[in-house]
Design an enzyme around this catalytic site. Structure first.
Site, PDB file in Angstrom:
ATOM      1  N   SER A 127       0.729  -1.150   0.043  1.00 28.26           N
ATOM      2  CA  SER A 127      -0.108  -0.164   0.046  1.00 28.26           C
ATOM      3  C   SER A 127       0.811   1.198  -0.188  1.00 28.26           C
ATOM      4  CB  SER A 127      -0.792  -0.088   1.233  1.00 28.26           C
ATOM      5  OG  SER A 127      -1.287   1.257   1.389  1.00 28.26           O
ATOM      6  N   GLU A 129       0.296   3.538   1.663  1.00 29.19           N
ATOM      7  CA  GLU A 129       0.107   4.028   3.157  1.00 29.19           C
ATOM      8  C   GLU A 129       1.665   3.867   3.693  1.00 29.19           C
ATOM      9  OE1 GLU A 129      -2.237   5.733   4.507  1.00 29.19           O
ATOM     10  OE2 GLU A 129      -1.574   5.653   6.683  1.00 29.19           O
ATOM     11  N   TYR A 151      -1.238   0.436  10.720  1.00 26.05           N
ATOM     12  CA  TYR A 151      -1.938  -0.399   9.449  1.00 26.05           C
ATOM     13  C   TYR A 151      -0.520  -0.332   8.589  1.00 26.05           C
ATOM     14  CZ  TYR A 151      -3.542  -0.765   4.652  1.00 26.05           C
ATOM     15  OH  TYR A 151      -3.718  -1.192   3.463  1.00 26.05           O
TER      16      TYR A 151
HETATM   17  P1  NDP Z   1     -11.429  -4.338   2.244  1.00 21.63           P
HETATM   18  O1  NDP Z   1     -11.495  -3.860   3.573  1.00 21.63           O
HETATM   19  O2  NDP Z   1     -12.479  -3.990   1.289  1.00 21.63           O
HETATM   20  O3  NDP Z   1     -11.387  -6.112   2.432  1.00 21.63           O
HETATM   21  C1  NDP Z   1     -10.507  -6.734   3.264  1.00 21.63           C
HETATM   22  C2  NDP Z   1     -10.675  -8.084   3.205  1.00 21.63           C
HETATM   23  O4  NDP Z   1     -10.008  -8.700   4.477  1.00 21.63           O
HETATM   24  C3  NDP Z   1     -12.108  -8.432   3.577  1.00 21.63           C
HETATM   25  O5  NDP Z   1     -12.482  -9.660   2.661  1.00 21.63           O
HETATM   26  C4  NDP Z   1     -12.067  -9.231   4.820  1.00 21.63           C
HETATM   27  O6  NDP Z   1     -13.016 -10.094   5.090  1.00 21.63           O
HETATM   28  C5  NDP Z   1     -10.604  -9.878   4.808  1.00 21.63           C
HETATM   29  N1  NDP Z   1      -9.884  -9.978   6.162  1.00 21.63           N
HETATM   30  C6  NDP Z   1      -9.907  -9.431   7.120  1.00 21.63           C
HETATM   31  N2  NDP Z   1      -9.278 -10.066   8.090  1.00 21.63           N
HETATM   32  C7  NDP Z   1      -9.163 -11.471   7.755  1.00 21.63           C
HETATM   33  C8  NDP Z   1      -8.563 -12.374   8.188  1.00 21.63           C
HETATM   34  N3  NDP Z   1      -7.973 -12.516   9.623  1.00 21.63           N
HETATM   35  N4  NDP Z   1      -8.614 -13.545   7.280  1.00 21.63           N
HETATM   36  C9  NDP Z   1      -8.853 -13.613   5.878  1.00 21.63           C
HETATM   37  N5  NDP Z   1      -9.147 -12.299   5.400  1.00 21.63           N
HETATM   38  C10 NDP Z   1      -9.619 -11.199   6.288  1.00 21.63           C
HETATM   39  O7  NDP Z   1     -10.161  -3.945   1.273  1.00 21.63           O
HETATM   40  P2  NDP Z   1      -9.999  -3.926  -0.136  1.00 21.63           P
HETATM   41  O8  NDP Z   1     -10.425  -4.631  -0.839  1.00 21.63           O
HETATM   42  O9  NDP Z   1     -10.087  -2.089  -0.254  1.00 21.63           O
HETATM   43  O10 NDP Z   1      -8.217  -4.092  -0.273  1.00 21.63           O
HETATM   44  C11 NDP Z   1      -7.759  -5.086  -0.393  1.00 21.63           C
HETATM   45  C12 NDP Z   1      -6.313  -5.234   0.037  1.00 21.63           C
HETATM   46  O11 NDP Z   1      -5.485  -4.256  -0.552  1.00 21.63           O
HETATM   47  C13 NDP Z   1      -6.080  -5.148   1.537  1.00 21.63           C
HETATM   48  O12 NDP Z   1      -4.942  -5.899   1.876  1.00 21.63           O
HETATM   49  C14 NDP Z   1      -5.919  -3.638   1.740  1.00 21.63           C
HETATM   50  O13 NDP Z   1      -4.988  -3.191   2.800  1.00 21.63           O
HETATM   51  C15 NDP Z   1      -4.855  -3.371   0.352  1.00 21.63           C
HETATM   52  N6  NDP Z   1      -4.916  -2.116  -0.281  1.00 21.63           N
HETATM   53  C16 NDP Z   1      -6.021  -1.365  -0.514  1.00 21.63           C
HETATM   54  C17 NDP Z   1      -6.153  -0.203  -1.172  1.00 21.63           C
HETATM   55  C18 NDP Z   1      -7.423   0.399  -1.406  1.00 21.63           C
HETATM   56  O14 NDP Z   1      -7.045   1.642  -1.789  1.00 21.63           O
HETATM   57  N7  NDP Z   1      -8.514  -0.049  -1.233  1.00 21.63           N
HETATM   58  C19 NDP Z   1      -4.869   0.485  -1.343  1.00 21.63           C
HETATM   59  C20 NDP Z   1      -3.438  -0.346  -1.180  1.00 21.63           C
HETATM   60  C21 NDP Z   1      -3.468  -1.821  -0.543  1.00 21.63           C
HETATM   61  P3  NDP Z   1     -14.272  -9.880   6.254  1.00 21.63           P
HETATM   62  O15 NDP Z   1     -15.304  -9.279   5.264  1.00 21.63           O
HETATM   63  O16 NDP Z   1     -14.413 -11.233   6.659  1.00 21.63           O
HETATM   64  O17 NDP Z   1     -13.836  -8.995   7.190  1.00 21.63           O
HETATM   65  P1  GDR Z   2      -6.688   5.833   3.767  1.00 19.31           P
HETATM   66  O1  GDR Z   2      -8.234   5.988   3.300  1.00 19.31           O
HETATM   67  O2  GDR Z   2      -6.379   6.246   5.162  1.00 19.31           O
HETATM   68  O3  GDR Z   2      -6.079   6.494   2.774  1.00 19.31           O
HETATM   69  O4  GDR Z   2      -6.545   4.293   3.562  1.00 19.31           O
HETATM   70  P2  GDR Z   2      -9.600   6.891   3.897  1.00 19.31           P
HETATM   71  O5  GDR Z   2     -10.496   7.112   2.938  1.00 19.31           O
HETATM   72  O6  GDR Z   2      -9.873   6.263   5.032  1.00 19.31           O
HETATM   73  O7  GDR Z   2      -8.965   8.178   4.308  1.00 19.31           O
HETATM   74  C1  GDR Z   2      -8.309   9.115   3.333  1.00 19.31           C
HETATM   75  C2  GDR Z   2      -8.165  10.348   3.935  1.00 19.31           C
HETATM   76  O8  GDR Z   2      -9.166  11.143   4.268  1.00 19.31           O
HETATM   77  C3  GDR Z   2      -9.310  11.858   5.571  1.00 19.31           C
HETATM   78  N1  GDR Z   2     -10.663  11.904   6.111  1.00 19.31           N
HETATM   79  C4  GDR Z   2     -11.381  10.953   6.369  1.00 19.31           C
HETATM   80  N2  GDR Z   2     -11.106   9.602   6.265  1.00 19.31           N
HETATM   81  C5  GDR Z   2     -12.279   8.903   6.737  1.00 19.31           C
HETATM   82  N3  GDR Z   2     -12.072   7.463   6.609  1.00 19.31           N
HETATM   83  N4  GDR Z   2     -13.344   9.568   7.126  1.00 19.31           N
HETATM   84  C6  GDR Z   2     -13.524  10.784   7.488  1.00 19.31           C
HETATM   85  O9  GDR Z   2     -14.404  11.223   8.049  1.00 19.31           O
HETATM   86  C7  GDR Z   2     -12.433  11.415   7.183  1.00 19.31           C
HETATM   87  N5  GDR Z   2     -12.254  12.953   6.978  1.00 19.31           N
HETATM   88  C8  GDR Z   2     -11.042  13.101   6.367  1.00 19.31           C
HETATM   89  C9  GDR Z   2      -8.103  10.804   6.263  1.00 19.31           C
HETATM   90  O10 GDR Z   2      -7.775  11.608   7.393  1.00 19.31           O
HETATM   91  C10 GDR Z   2      -7.080  10.610   5.248  1.00 19.31           C
HETATM   92  O11 GDR Z   2      -6.325  11.406   4.940  1.00 19.31           O
HETATM   93  C11 GDR Z   2      -6.948   3.513   2.389  1.00 19.31           C
HETATM   94  C12 GDR Z   2      -7.426   2.330   2.847  1.00 19.31           C
HETATM   95  O12 GDR Z   2      -7.992   1.399   1.714  1.00 19.31           O
HETATM   96  C13 GDR Z   2      -6.065   1.439   2.866  1.00 19.31           C
HETATM   97  O13 GDR Z   2      -6.278   0.126   3.265  1.00 19.31           O
HETATM   98  C14 GDR Z   2      -5.104   1.606   1.639  1.00 19.31           C
HETATM   99  O14 GDR Z   2      -3.962   0.860   2.073  1.00 19.31           O
HETATM  100  C15 GDR Z   2      -4.724   3.033   1.437  1.00 19.31           C
HETATM  101  O15 GDR Z   2      -6.051   3.544   1.286  1.00 19.31           O
HETATM  102  C16 GDR Z   2      -3.890   3.449   0.406  1.00 19.31           C
END
Ligand code: NDP
Ligand code: GDR
Length: 328
Positions: A127, A129, A151
């Site tokens: 990520s 992050e 995270y």
């Molecule tokens: P989501 O939060 O939508 O999905 C996370 C998934 O992980 C869910 O299916 C959840 O299952 C599963 N999970 C949580 N805990 C466990 C566990 N103990 N064992 C097995 N599975 C588990 O995330 P995204 O689809 O957005 O992201 C996918 C991956 O990419 C994640 O690793 C995230 O950190 C990473 N990522 C995401 C980005 C983004 O912008 N979306 C950017 C960069 C990285 P359950 O429904 O059971 O909770």
């Molecule tokens: P992020 O996503 O932390 O980048 O992680 P999120 O959408 O939670 O926050 C993005 C930015 O928005 C600001 N923010 C708020 N965020 C949330 N959730 N709720 C609020 O009310 C709010 N107001 C302002 C946050 O401070 C932050 O700066 C996502 C996840 O998908 C991670 O798993 C992944 O790795 C990274 O993106 C890349």
């Protein structure tokens, strides 16, 4: 026919990736956790051809069982505690799942493959992050990692462990450093979906205002449907490697709000947004902007959906969903 095992099948990316793999003729297995996962029905309705296997990435033996049943050619490790704000309150859990969980999936894959490790290819969901307090602008594969949340720290562990399995055992293990990617399937706790849901509800008279934290943070936002393609492309390369996947553009939360509200005809949106310190983070990631040159040049990958179209797609989807719910 190729077989893939996907952890995190119930998440945003799990659904898009399964659709992509099924469309390419893969047999897809999804790891699902818990006794009665509330999202199992969602997976069954969106991708009915996915075969669900019980397991948890914190439980090595459940992973070995899932690998033995699915006999995959490709393993995509998307499972994680993925909500950054939650990771401060649950730092240990986040470390166990998002960090050590990666080691479990790598180790289970290595044990399952035995001497012929080259027969399985592995993808780790790293990520942006991990860049946290950014040391380069834009951020690229070589940028020093400086995570700012539990995270982020856990993801750094998973990232380096993936590289270590590649270097120690010659495993085809790739790590995609994906920047924020969104879609109508994004969880409502993330800021983009929180905004588009609220904008839809406000425009339909179902909600009065929205409460947010830091509006000045900037993110490089792309469309999840485009990003899962990069995951797949990484595993089709002869050599495993690490790639930044991003659009190369950055926008603030304010800009996101502006476009989302404008799409429903509201220009004076400031009066509808309140700031609540509860949504501020102990340490913020102020600016993310990725340099996707390597992914473009080596994978031939580029994003198709631009920022404004992404915002509008999400608002339109939430409008349709809210209309359906309020008509019931
Ligand atoms: P989501 O939060 O939508 O999905 C996370 C998934 O992980 C869910 O299916 C959840 O299952 C599963 N999970 C949580 N805990 C466990 C566990 N103990 N064992 C097995 N599975 C588990 O995330 P995204 O689809 O957005 O992201 C996918 C991956 O990419 C994640 O690793 C995230 O950190 C990473 N990522 C995401 C980005 C983004 O912008 N979306 C950017 C960069 C990285 P359950 O429904 O059971 O909770
Ligand atoms: P992020 O996503 O932390 O980048 O992680 P999120 O959408 O939670 O926050 C993005 C930015 O928005 C600001 N923010 C708020 N965020 C949330 N959730 N709720 C609020 O009310 C709010 N107001 C302002 C946050 O401070 C932050 O700066 C996502 C996840 O998908 C991670 O798993 C992944 O790795 C990274 O993106 C890349």
């Amino acid at each position: 026919m190729k077989r893939a095992l996907v952890t995190g099948i119930t998440g945003q990316d799990g659904l898009y990736l399964s659709e992509l793999l099924l469309s390419k003729g893969y047999e897809v297995y999804g790891l699902i956790r818990g006794q009665n996962n509330p999202k199992a029905d969602l997976v069954r309705s969106v991708v009915p051809d996915v075969r669900l296997l019980n397991g948890d990435i914190t439980d090595l033996s459940s992973l070995i069982r899932a690998l033995s049943t699915s006999q995959p050619d490709e393993v995509y490790n998307l499972g994680a505690v993925s909500f950054v704000a939650y990771s401060w309150e649950n730092a240990r859990l986040t470390s166990d799942v998002t960090g050590l969980g990666v080691l479990n999936v790598l180790e289970a894959t290595r044990l399952h493959a035995g001497p012929d490790l080259s027969k399985i290819r592995f993808y780790q969901a790293s990520s942006s992050e991990m860049f946290g307090k950014v040391q380069d602008v834009p951020q690229r594969e070589s940028t020093l990692l400086w995570p700012r949340s539990p995270y982020g720290v856990a993801k750094v562990y998973g990232h380096y462990m993936t590289i270590n399995y590649r270097e120690s055992y010659g495993m085809h293990a790739s790590s995609g450093i994906l920047f924020n990617h969104e879609s109508p399937r994004r969880g409502p706790e993330f800021v983009t979906r929180k905004i588009t849901q609220a904008v839809a509800r406000i425009s339909l008279g179902l909600q009065e205002s929205i409460s947010l934290g830091n509006l000045d943070a900037k993110r490089d936002w792309g469309f999840a449907g485009d990003y899962v393609e990069a995951m797949w492309l990484m595993l089709q390369q002869e050599q495993a490697d690490d790639y930044v996947v991003a659009t190369g553009e950055t926008h603030s939360i304010r800009e996101f709000l502006e476009i989302a509200f404008a799409h429903v005809g509201i220009d004076d949106w400031q009066r509808l947004v309140t700031q609540d310190p509860r949504f501020l983070r102990p340490a913020e990631v102020d600016l993310l902007i990725g340099d996707p040159t390597k992914a473009r040049e080596q994978l031939g990958w580029q994003p198709k959906v631009g920022f404004e179209d992404l915002v509008r797609m999400m608002v339109d989807s939430d409008l349709a969903e809210q209309r359906k719910t309020s008509a019931r």
